[in-house]
Design an enzyme around this catalytic site. Structure first.
Site, mmCIF file in Angstrom:
data_model
loop_
_atom_site.group_PDB
_atom_site.id
_atom_site.type_symbol
_atom_site.label_atom_id
_atom_site.label_comp_id
_atom_site.label_asym_id
_atom_site.label_seq_id
_atom_site.Cartn_x
_atom_site.Cartn_y
_atom_site.Cartn_z
ATOM 1 N N GLU A 180 29.128 28.741 35.030
ATOM 2 C CA GLU A 180 28.564 28.860 36.368
ATOM 3 C C GLU A 180 27.040 28.713 36.391
ATOM 4 O OE1 GLU A 180 30.242 32.508 37.858
ATOM 5 O OE2 GLU A 180 32.280 31.821 37.541
ATOM 6 N N ASN A 222 31.501 25.171 32.618
ATOM 7 C CA ASN A 222 32.601 25.631 33.470
ATOM 8 C C ASN A 222 32.017 26.055 34.822
ATOM 9 O OD1 ASN A 222 35.375 26.436 33.761
ATOM 10 N ND2 ASN A 222 34.760 28.577 33.455
ATOM 11 N N HIS A 258 39.398 28.030 41.795
ATOM 12 C CA HIS A 258 39.827 29.220 42.539
ATOM 13 C C HIS A 258 39.982 28.795 44.005
ATOM 14 C CE1 HIS A 258 39.335 31.918 39.189
ATOM 15 N NE2 HIS A 258 38.125 31.445 38.973
ATOM 16 N N GLU A 286 40.628 27.724 35.655
ATOM 17 C CA GLU A 286 40.859 29.076 36.195
ATOM 18 C C GLU A 286 41.674 29.018 37.489
ATOM 19 O OE1 GLU A 286 37.265 31.393 36.486
ATOM 20 O OE2 GLU A 286 36.489 30.671 34.574
ATOM 21 N N ASP A 288 43.847 29.529 40.567
ATOM 22 C CA ASP A 288 44.658 30.423 41.399
ATOM 23 C C ASP A 288 44.526 29.960 42.844
ATOM 24 O OD1 ASP A 288 42.096 31.543 41.975
ATOM 25 O OD2 ASP A 288 42.456 33.275 40.693
HETATM 26 O O1 G3I Z 1 35.348 47.362 32.037
HETATM 27 C C1 G3I Z 1 35.528 48.202 33.179
HETATM 28 C C2 G3I Z 1 36.271 49.444 32.781
HETATM 29 O O2 G3I Z 1 35.490 50.182 31.898
HETATM 30 C C3 G3I Z 1 36.592 50.240 34.038
HETATM 31 O O3 G3I Z 1 37.386 51.340 33.698
HETATM 32 C C4 G3I Z 1 37.332 49.385 35.053
HETATM 33 C C5 G3I Z 1 37.584 50.110 36.355
HETATM 34 O O4 G3I Z 1 37.918 49.212 37.377
HETATM 35 O O5 G3I Z 1 36.569 48.236 35.347
HETATM 36 C C6 G3I Z 1 36.319 47.442 34.210
HETATM 37 O O6 G3I Z 1 35.583 46.337 34.569
HETATM 38 C C7 G3I Z 1 36.258 45.298 35.250
HETATM 39 C C8 G3I Z 1 36.169 44.044 34.388
HETATM 40 O O7 G3I Z 1 36.677 42.945 35.106
HETATM 41 C C9 G3I Z 1 36.930 44.183 33.085
HETATM 42 O O8 G3I Z 1 38.266 44.447 33.319
HETATM 43 C C10 G3I Z 1 35.579 45.076 36.581
HETATM 44 O O9 G3I Z 1 35.810 46.190 37.436
HETATM 45 C C11 G3I Z 1 36.069 43.827 37.225
HETATM 46 O O10 G3I Z 1 35.316 43.563 38.397
HETATM 47 C C12 G3I Z 1 35.919 42.666 36.265
HETATM 48 O O11 G3I Z 1 36.336 41.515 36.930
HETATM 49 C C13 G3I Z 1 36.356 40.306 36.175
HETATM 50 C C14 G3I Z 1 35.302 39.353 36.698
HETATM 51 O O12 G3I Z 1 35.424 38.105 36.049
HETATM 52 C C15 G3I Z 1 33.897 39.889 36.446
HETATM 53 O O13 G3I Z 1 32.956 39.017 36.956
HETATM 54 C C16 G3I Z 1 37.743 39.721 36.357
HETATM 55 O O14 G3I Z 1 38.696 40.553 35.702
HETATM 56 C C17 G3I Z 1 37.785 38.304 35.769
HETATM 57 O O15 G3I Z 1 38.990 37.706 36.147
HETATM 58 C C18 G3I Z 1 36.637 37.482 36.332
HETATM 59 O O16 G3I Z 1 36.687 36.222 35.713
HETATM 60 C C19 G3I Z 1 35.744 35.247 36.205
HETATM 61 C C20 G3I Z 1 35.483 34.276 35.094
HETATM 62 O O17 G3I Z 1 35.068 34.961 33.951
HETATM 63 C C21 G3I Z 1 34.453 33.230 35.524
HETATM 64 N N1 G3I Z 1 34.843 32.560 36.733
HETATM 65 C C22 G3I Z 1 35.170 33.441 37.830
HETATM 66 C C23 G3I Z 1 36.245 34.440 37.410
HETATM 67 C C24 G3I Z 1 36.635 35.270 38.556
HETATM 68 O O18 G3I Z 1 35.549 36.094 38.931
#
Ligand code: G3I
Length: 377
Positions: A180, A222, A258, A286, A288
Site C-alpha cells: 500500500e 501490493n 477488496h 486479498e 473478498d
Molecule cells: O493483536 C491484537 C490482540 O492483541 C488483541 O487482543 C485483539 C483484540 O481485538 O486485536 C488484535 O489486533 C488485531 C489484529 O488484526 C491482529 O489480529 C486488530 O484488532 C485488527 O484490527 C487487525 O486487523 C488486521 C488489519 O489488516 C490491520 O490493519 C486484519 O486482521 C487483517 O486482515 C488486515 O489485513 C490487511 C492487509 O494486511 C493489507 N491489505 C488490507 C488488509 C485488510 O485491512
C-alpha cells in the site's frame, strides 16, 4: 359421494386415481420449486473438509488458489484446518508476519506464528506468500515512536529483512515487499515512516534488500483501489515502469481486490494486462466481496458470480499466477470490524458451510480455456 354415484363404479375409480395423480404431480412440482430455491448448489453439498475439487481444479489449471490464514484458529480449530488445506493450494499470513508481531521489541523476534504457518503449508503441500515487509500499519511502538536517521532506518530494515525473509528463504513463493505505497484514494505516495525517513527510494531499497536475502522469491508491490483503473492505478503503473527501467528486482503487482458487491470492475482483465505487458506478474492477493446488510440469498448468489468473474479474469491473464481470498470463513474476516454494516464477504460462512462464492470459483476453474464447462467435473 353424489358425483361418484352419477359417474358409475369404474369411472369413479378412474376419477379418484386421476385426482390422486394430479395431487402427486402438484406436490412434486412444489417440491422441485422449493428445492431450487432452498437447496444449496451441488458444490455446496460436498463435504467442505474433504480434499475437495476446488483445490484439485486449481492444481490442474496450474493456478495458485490461496487463503489468508490466522495463527490461532489454525492451531486450535480442526475444521478451519480442513477448510484451508482441503480447498486451497497456497496460504498468506494474514497478520503474523507483520512487523509488530515478528519484532515487537528491537532485536526481539517472535517466529512462533510464522513457523506454524510455514510448517502447516509444508505438511499439506501448499505454497506460501509472505506478507508484508514495508507497510504503514501494524508497526511496533519502538519503530514508530521516535525519529530515525535515514541510515539507521536502512539498518533496521536490513536486520528485519535478513531475520524474516532469511529464515524462510527458499520456502516462500512470493513476498509483498511493498504494501500500500499510495494514499488510500490518491496518486500520491503515502506519507509513511519509510517515505518520510528514506524518501521515495525506500521502495527500490526494500526490493533490492529483499532480493539479496531471498533471490528466489517473487517480489511484489501490493495495492488496493487500483483494480478498476484511475489516477492511483496510473501512479502505480508509472512507479512500476520506473523501477523496471532502473533494473530494480520487482516481479509482480498484487491487486488486493477488496470489492463491494455490485462493484467488481468489468475491465479487471484489461487493468491486469496493462501491468503484465510491462513484463510483471499480476496476482489477486486479498479477494473478498463484502455485501451491505441485510444480506439476502439473491445477493449471495450474485456474489458467487463475482467470485467466478475474478477467478476467470486471472485464468484469462497469462501472467496471473493466482487468486488469494482474504480469510477462511466469514467469522474470521476483517470486514465486519472495518466496514460495519457489511458482511458475508468470503466463500465459507461462519459455520464453514460453503457458499455460492466457492461454487463460482469451481465453475471458473472447470471451464476449458476459451470453451464451456469441462465434462469431468
Ligand atoms: O493483536 C491484537 C490482540 O492483541 C488483541 O487482543 C485483539 C483484540 O481485538 O486485536 C488484535 O489486533 C488485531 C489484529 O488484526 C491482529 O489480529 C486488530 O484488532 C485488527 O484490527 C487487525 O486487523 C488486521 C488489519 O489488516 C490491520 O490493519 C486484519 O486482521 C487483517 O486482515 C488486515 O489485513 C490487511 C492487509 O494486511 C493489507 N491489505 C488490507 C488488509 C485488510 O485491512
Amino acid at each position: 359421494m353424489l358425483v361418484v354415484r352419477q359417474r358409475g363404479g369404474s369411472g369413479a375409480l378412474r376419477w379418484r386415481l386421476g385426482g390422486l395423480a394430479a395431487l402427486v404431480v402438484g406436490l412434486v412440482v412444489l417440491a422441485v420449486a422449493a428445492a431450487l430455491v432452498l437447496v444449496p448448489w451441488p458444490d455446496e453439498q460436498e463435504h467442505p473438509h474433504a480434499e475437495g475439487n476446488l483445490r484439485r481444479l486449481a492444481d490442474a489449471r496450474g493456478m495458485d488458489l490461496g487463503v489468508a490464514v490466522a495463527v490461532e484458529p489454525l492451531a486450535q480449530d480442526s475444521t478451519y484446518q480442513d477448510v484451508v488445506s482441503g480447498n486451497y493450494t497456497s496460504m498468506t499470513a494474514e497478520n503474523t508476519m507483520k512487523w509488530s508481531l515478528v519484532q515487537p521489541e528491537r532485536g526481539g523476534f517472535d517466529f512462533s506464528g510464522p513457523d506454524a504457518l510455514v510448517d502447516f503449508a509444508d505438511e499439506h503441500g501448499m505454497s506460501m506468500r509472505g506478507h508484508t515487509l514495508t507497510w504503514h500499519n501494524q508497526l511496533p511502538g519502538w519503530l514508530t515512536e521516535r525519529e530515525w536517521q535515514e541510515e539507521e532506518l536502512r539498518q533496521v530494515l536490513q536486520e528485519h529483512t535478513e531475520a524474516l525473509l532469511g529464515r524462510y528463504q527458499g520456502r516462500m513463493q512470493a513476498w509483498d515487499v511493498i504494501n500500500e505505497p499510495f494514499e488510500d484514494d490518491g496518486p500520491e505516495l503515502r506519507e509513511n515512516l519509510w517515505l518520510e525517513t528514506m524518501g521515495e527510494d525506500y521502495i527500490a531499497h526494500a526490493l533490492w534488500t529483499a532480493n539479496a536475502v531471498d533471490p528466489e522469491a517473487e517480489l511484489y508491490i501490493n495495492e488496493f483501489n487500483v483494480e478498476g483503473g484511475g489516477a492511483k492505478s496510473d501512479a502505480l503503473y508509472e512507479l512500476a515502469s520506473d523501477l523496471l527501467e532502473r533494473g530494480v528486482p520487482l516481479h509482480g503487482i498484487g491487486f488486493q481486490s477488496h470489492f463491494v458487491h455490485g462493484r467488481v470492475p468489468d475491465d479487471l482483465v484489461q487493468q491486469m494486462e496493462r501491468f503484465t505487458d510491462l513484463g510483471l506478474d499480476v496476482a489477486i492477493t486479498e479477494l473478498d466481496v463484502r455485501i451491505p446488510e441485510p444480506v439476502d440469498r439473491k445477493q449471495i448468489e450474485e456474489q458467487g458470480q463475482e467470485y467466478r468473474q475474478v477467478v476467470q479474469a486471472c485464468l484469462e491473464v497469462e501472467r496471473c499466477p493466482g487468486v488469494t481470498v482474504w480469510g477462511a470463513a466469514d467469522h474470521h474476516s476483517w470486514v465486519p470490524e472495518w466496514f460495519p454494516g457489511t458482511a458475508e464477504a468470503l466463500p465459507f460462512d461462519e459455520h464453514y458451510v460453503p457458499k455460492p462464492a466457492r461454487s463460482g470459483m469451481v465453475d471458473a476453474l472447470s471451464r476449458r480455456p476459451g470453451g464451456g464447462p469441462r465434462s469431468d467435473r
